[in-house]
Design a protein around this motif. Structure first.
Motif, mmCIF file in Angstrom:
data_model
loop_
_atom_site.group_PDB
_atom_site.id
_atom_site.type_symbol
_atom_site.label_atom_id
_atom_site.label_comp_id
_atom_site.label_asym_id
_atom_site.label_seq_id
_atom_site.Cartn_x
_atom_site.Cartn_y
_atom_site.Cartn_z
ATOM 1 N N ARG A 186 13.277 43.270 22.122
ATOM 2 C CA ARG A 186 12.437 44.459 21.943
ATOM 3 C C ARG A 186 12.020 44.700 20.507
ATOM 4 N NH1 ARG A 186 16.773 46.237 25.232
ATOM 5 N NH2 ARG A 186 16.180 46.365 27.438
ATOM 6 N N THR A 187 12.566 43.924 19.563
ATOM 7 C CA THR A 187 12.244 44.129 18.150
ATOM 8 C C THR A 187 11.923 42.798 17.493
ATOM 9 O OG1 THR A 187 14.499 43.847 17.310
ATOM 10 C CG2 THR A 187 13.867 46.065 18.059
ATOM 11 N N LEU A 188 11.192 42.883 16.399
ATOM 12 C CA LEU A 188 10.877 41.692 15.621
ATOM 13 C C LEU A 188 12.141 41.030 15.100
ATOM 14 C CD1 LEU A 188 8.872 39.823 14.146
ATOM 15 C CD2 LEU A 188 8.860 41.497 12.268
ATOM 16 N N LEU A 191 13.743 38.976 17.808
ATOM 17 C CA LEU A 191 12.961 37.772 18.077
ATOM 18 C C LEU A 191 13.189 36.719 16.995
ATOM 19 C CD1 LEU A 191 9.314 37.554 19.334
ATOM 20 C CD2 LEU A 191 10.019 36.244 17.323
ATOM 21 N N THR A 207 5.587 43.986 23.205
ATOM 22 C CA THR A 207 4.768 43.010 22.497
ATOM 23 C C THR A 207 4.010 43.612 21.317
ATOM 24 O OG1 THR A 207 4.530 41.710 24.511
ATOM 25 C CG2 THR A 207 2.863 41.388 22.805
ATOM 26 N N ILE A 210 6.315 44.549 18.367
ATOM 27 C CA ILE A 210 6.787 43.346 17.669
ATOM 28 C C ILE A 210 5.693 42.777 16.776
ATOM 29 C CG2 ILE A 210 7.480 40.938 18.028
ATOM 30 C CD1 ILE A 210 8.963 41.946 20.591
ATOM 31 N N TYR A 214 5.422 42.550 12.675
ATOM 32 C CA TYR A 214 5.267 41.271 11.986
ATOM 33 C C TYR A 214 4.078 41.317 11.029
ATOM 34 C CZ TYR A 214 5.023 36.312 11.024
ATOM 35 O OH TYR A 214 4.996 35.097 10.379
#
Length: 234
Positions: A186-188, A191, A207, A210, A214
């Motif tokens: 759910r978060t950058l 990921l 999406t 995130i 970024y």
């Protein structure tokens, strides 16, 4: 790094309306993600909505429990290919894997891979229910059966992707087999951490958050604190 092309935008919650799916496809197309992952009944809708965008249409088979008969999964995969699906995320038979019945699990996956007619097949292990030994066995069987990806979770089980599982799965398969993280991405930060551990594709509902974070990071800005995401099957 193209983070967008690592994301499968998930539209799998059972309560989604067709308008919800259309809006989700609009997000996927506008943000140029790798794919949208929709319910089987929404494949034609997604194919039409994403025409010309370069975003792939993914869907699911044997989802979310994996306990359908192999013949049912095969028929589902064939119908999904005919409808225009580019990728199929199938759930292996979790109970048979826990039994140690490798022959059944292998043949189940192989039959779906054949029915997919060259489309990308991702095999969901549903790690929340498995021991590490079972996870490794599932990865080995998926690779031998012709899968292109092994995947952590459906997003509907008690747990999702973990750093330890990504490392374990990456080590369990050959380099040509990729690892997909799903459930709780759910978060950058999550990921990127999972990517560093070996995941190359991510199922996500958050999406836009995130990707916005970024973009802010790339501009040298401090990303905002992310809002709580609604878990939607990933």
């Amino acid at each position: 790094m193209n983070v967008a092309k690592m994301i499968d935008h998930s539209l799998l919650r059972p309560e989604l309306t067709t308008d919800d799916v259309r809006r989700g496809c609009e997000v996927a197309g506008r943000r140029a993600v790798a794919s949208v992952c929709v319910r089987p009944s929404d494949v034609e809708l997604a194919v039409a909505a994403l025409a010309g965008t370069g975003v792939l249409v993914g869907t699911v088979a044997g989802f979310p429990h994996g306990d359908a008969r192999t013949a049912t999964k095969v028929a589902e995969a064939r119908a999904l290919v005919e409808a225009g699906a580019d990728e199929i995320d199938m759930v292996l038979h979790i109970g048979r894997l826990r039994d140690g019945d490798g022959g059944y699990v292998h043949d189940d996956i192989a039959a779906v891979a054949a029915a997919a007619q060259g489309r990308t097949v991702k095999v969901i292990l549903e790690n929340a229910y498995l021991t590490d030994e079972q996870k490794v066995l599932g990865c080995h069987l998926a690779e031998r059966a012709g899968a292109h990806f092994v995947k952590t979770s459906t997003g509907f089980a008690p747990g999702g992707a973990t750093l330890a599982d990504i490392r374990l799965m990456r080590a369990a398969v050959a380099p040509h087999v990729e690892v997909k993280a799903a459930g709780g991405v759910r978060t950058l930060g999550t990921l990127l951490e999972l990517h560093a551990a070996g995941a190359t594709r991510f199922g996500a509902t958050a999406t836009e958050t995130i990707l916005d974070d970024y973009a802010a990071r790339e501009r040298g800005e401090q990303p905002p604190t992310p809002a709580a995401a609604v878990d939607g099957g990933y």
